[in-house]
Design a protein around this motif. Structure first.
Motif, PDB file in Angstrom:
ATOM      1  N   TYR B  35       1.154  -1.132  -0.208  1.00  0.00           N
ATOM      2  CA  TYR B  35       0.036  -0.074   0.026  1.00  0.00           C
ATOM      3  C   TYR B  35       0.756   1.076  -0.072  1.00  0.00           C
ATOM      4  O   TYR B  35       2.187   1.278   1.019  1.00  0.00           O
ATOM      5  CB  TYR B  35      -0.735  -0.091   0.610  1.00  0.00           C
ATOM      6  CG  TYR B  35      -2.450  -1.071   1.300  1.00  0.00           C
ATOM      7  CD1 TYR B  35      -1.923  -2.231   2.151  1.00  0.00           C
ATOM      8  CD2 TYR B  35      -3.458   0.224   0.869  1.00  0.00           C
ATOM      9  CE1 TYR B  35      -2.735  -3.167   2.620  1.00  0.00           C
ATOM     10  CE2 TYR B  35      -4.133  -1.245   1.338  1.00  0.00           C
ATOM     11  CZ  TYR B  35      -3.949  -2.345   1.557  1.00  0.00           C
ATOM     12  OH  TYR B  35      -5.178  -3.527   1.727  1.00  0.00           O
ATOM     13  N   GLN B  36       0.373   2.262  -0.675  1.00  0.00           N
ATOM     14  CA  GLN B  36       1.047   3.330  -0.798  1.00  0.00           C
ATOM     15  C   GLN B  36       0.051   4.441   0.226  1.00  0.00           C
ATOM     16  O   GLN B  36      -1.259   4.468   0.133  1.00  0.00           O
ATOM     17  CB  GLN B  36       1.142   3.468  -2.059  1.00  0.00           C
ATOM     18  CG  GLN B  36       1.621   5.275  -1.896  1.00  0.00           C
ATOM     19  CD  GLN B  36       1.789   6.002  -3.061  1.00  0.00           C
ATOM     20  OE1 GLN B  36       0.319   7.081  -3.596  1.00  0.00           O
ATOM     21  NE2 GLN B  36       2.507   6.509  -3.575  1.00  0.00           N
ATOM     22  N   LEU B  46      -1.683  -0.612  -3.668  1.00  0.00           N
ATOM     23  CA  LEU B  46      -0.968  -0.658  -5.172  1.00  0.00           C
ATOM     24  C   LEU B  46      -0.842  -2.618  -6.064  1.00  0.00           C
ATOM     25  O   LEU B  46      -1.078  -2.502  -6.889  1.00  0.00           O
ATOM     26  CB  LEU B  46       0.719  -0.383  -4.741  1.00  0.00           C
ATOM     27  CG  LEU B  46       0.637   1.119  -4.021  1.00  0.00           C
ATOM     28  CD1 LEU B  46       2.716   1.066  -3.981  1.00  0.00           C
ATOM     29  CD2 LEU B  46       0.656   1.879  -5.013  1.00  0.00           C
ATOM     30  N   ASN B  56      -2.094  -6.637 -10.301  1.00  0.00           N
ATOM     31  CA  ASN B  56      -1.766  -4.834  -9.833  1.00  0.00           C
ATOM     32  C   ASN B  56      -3.781  -4.452  -9.806  1.00  0.00           C
ATOM     33  O   ASN B  56      -3.635  -4.971 -10.739  1.00  0.00           O
ATOM     34  CB  ASN B  56      -1.137  -5.029 -11.564  1.00  0.00           C
ATOM     35  CG  ASN B  56      -0.410  -3.552 -11.599  1.00  0.00           C
ATOM     36  OD1 ASN B  56      -0.007  -2.737  -9.688  1.00  0.00           O
ATOM     37  ND2 ASN B  56      -0.124  -2.812 -12.217  1.00  0.00           N
ATOM     38  N   GLU B  57      -2.989  -3.609  -9.312  1.00  0.00           N
ATOM     39  CA  GLU B  57      -4.206  -2.669  -9.352  1.00  0.00           C
ATOM     40  C   GLU B  57      -4.487  -1.513 -10.883  1.00  0.00           C
ATOM     41  O   GLU B  57      -3.288  -1.270 -11.046  1.00  0.00           O
ATOM     42  CB  GLU B  57      -4.068  -1.797  -8.185  1.00  0.00           C
ATOM     43  CG  GLU B  57      -4.879  -2.665  -5.987  1.00  0.00           C
ATOM     44  CD  GLU B  57      -5.399  -3.442  -6.783  1.00  0.00           C
ATOM     45  OE1 GLU B  57      -6.897  -2.208  -7.016  1.00  0.00           O
ATOM     46  OE2 GLU B  57      -5.681  -4.470  -6.907  1.00  0.00           O
ATOM     47  N   THR B  60      -1.635   1.538 -10.648  1.00  0.00           N
ATOM     48  CA  THR B  60      -1.387   2.087 -10.174  1.00  0.00           C
ATOM     49  C   THR B  60       0.512   1.347 -11.167  1.00  0.00           C
ATOM     50  O   THR B  60      -0.191   1.493 -12.624  1.00  0.00           O
ATOM     51  CB  THR B  60      -0.497   0.495  -9.302  1.00  0.00           C
ATOM     52  OG1 THR B  60      -1.082   0.025  -8.404  1.00  0.00           O
ATOM     53  CG2 THR B  60       0.952   0.175  -9.369  1.00  0.00           C
TER      54      THR B  60
END
Lengths: 112, 111
Positions: B35-36, B46, B56-57, B60
């Motif tokens: 996460y960011q 992310l 992958n999101e 991202t």
């Protein structure tokens, strides 16, 4: 429909008082609702979580109340202490899926 | 105690200089997440690994990549950090999907 709305954004409570944070969701497929507590410079720590088969869950001074028909859930902190001062995030997810939808967070300050 | 450990806690890098953040776990969880989190915001996912499968999101940036060499370790690579990538990076793990357990994060600064 994927949003979780959290309120209030910030909260100030006297020591010994009750802190109440509310969250609302739209997606009826959500069936897992955790609360996280985050202190500055630390990662979120799981505080308590509930599933919609119960209307309330209590762990120590922390209680989640869940209203399925209103699509709302709330965190109650009884006998709030200065050490409870932190940011609290609610979240919602569907069982068997990876994605948490987080609320925007509530910054709680408990005055000594 | 079983836990999620992130190293380093603080990382400073230069604009455009590749950086790698690491995460290890002793929980033996099969899912690991990155996460960011920016100041006063909720964590933003992310990507995640379900066992060896990378997910992958959609939003991202390509600048962010990840490796999971084994069950216990996961790395976040930022190929060319920009000023907007300064944030707290959180690793989380779970057995299947819930609940997620977070590490204490790495705070990344970009000079």
């Amino acid at each position: 429909q994927q949003q979780v709305k959290q309120s209030p954004q910030s909260l100030i409570v006297q020591k010994g008082g009750i802190s109440i944070i509310n969250c609302a969701y739209e997606n009826t497929a959500f069936d897992y609702f955790p609360w996280y507590q985050q202190f500055p410079g630390k990662g979120p720590a799981l505080l308590i979580a509930i599933r919609p088969d119960v209307s309330e869950k209590k762990e120590g001074r922390f209680t989640i109340s869940f209203n399925k028909s209103a699509k709302q859930f709330s965190l109650h902190i009884m006998d709030s202490q200065p050490g409870d001062s932190a940011t609290y995030f609610c979240a919602a997810a569907e069982s068997g899926t990876y994605k948490y939808i987080f609320g925007t967070g509530t910054r709680l300050k408990v005055l000594a | 105690d079983a836990m999620v450990i992130q190293n380093p806690r603080y990382q400073v890098t230069q604009f455009g200089k590749p950086v790698t953040l690491s995460c290890s776990q002793t929980l033996n969880h099969n899912v690991m997440y990155w996460y960011q989190q920016k100041s006063s915001q909720a964590p933003k996912l992310l990507f995640h690994y379900y066992d060896k499968d990378f997910n992958n999101e959609a939003d991202t940036p390509d600048n962010f990549q990840s490796r999971r060499p084994n069950t216990s370790f996961c790395f976040l690579d930022i190929r060319s950090p920009g000023l907007g990538d300064a944030a707290m990076y959180l690793c989380a793990t779970s057995r299947d999907f819930q609940p997620q357990h977070f590490g204490d994060g790495t705070r990344l600064s970009i000079l």
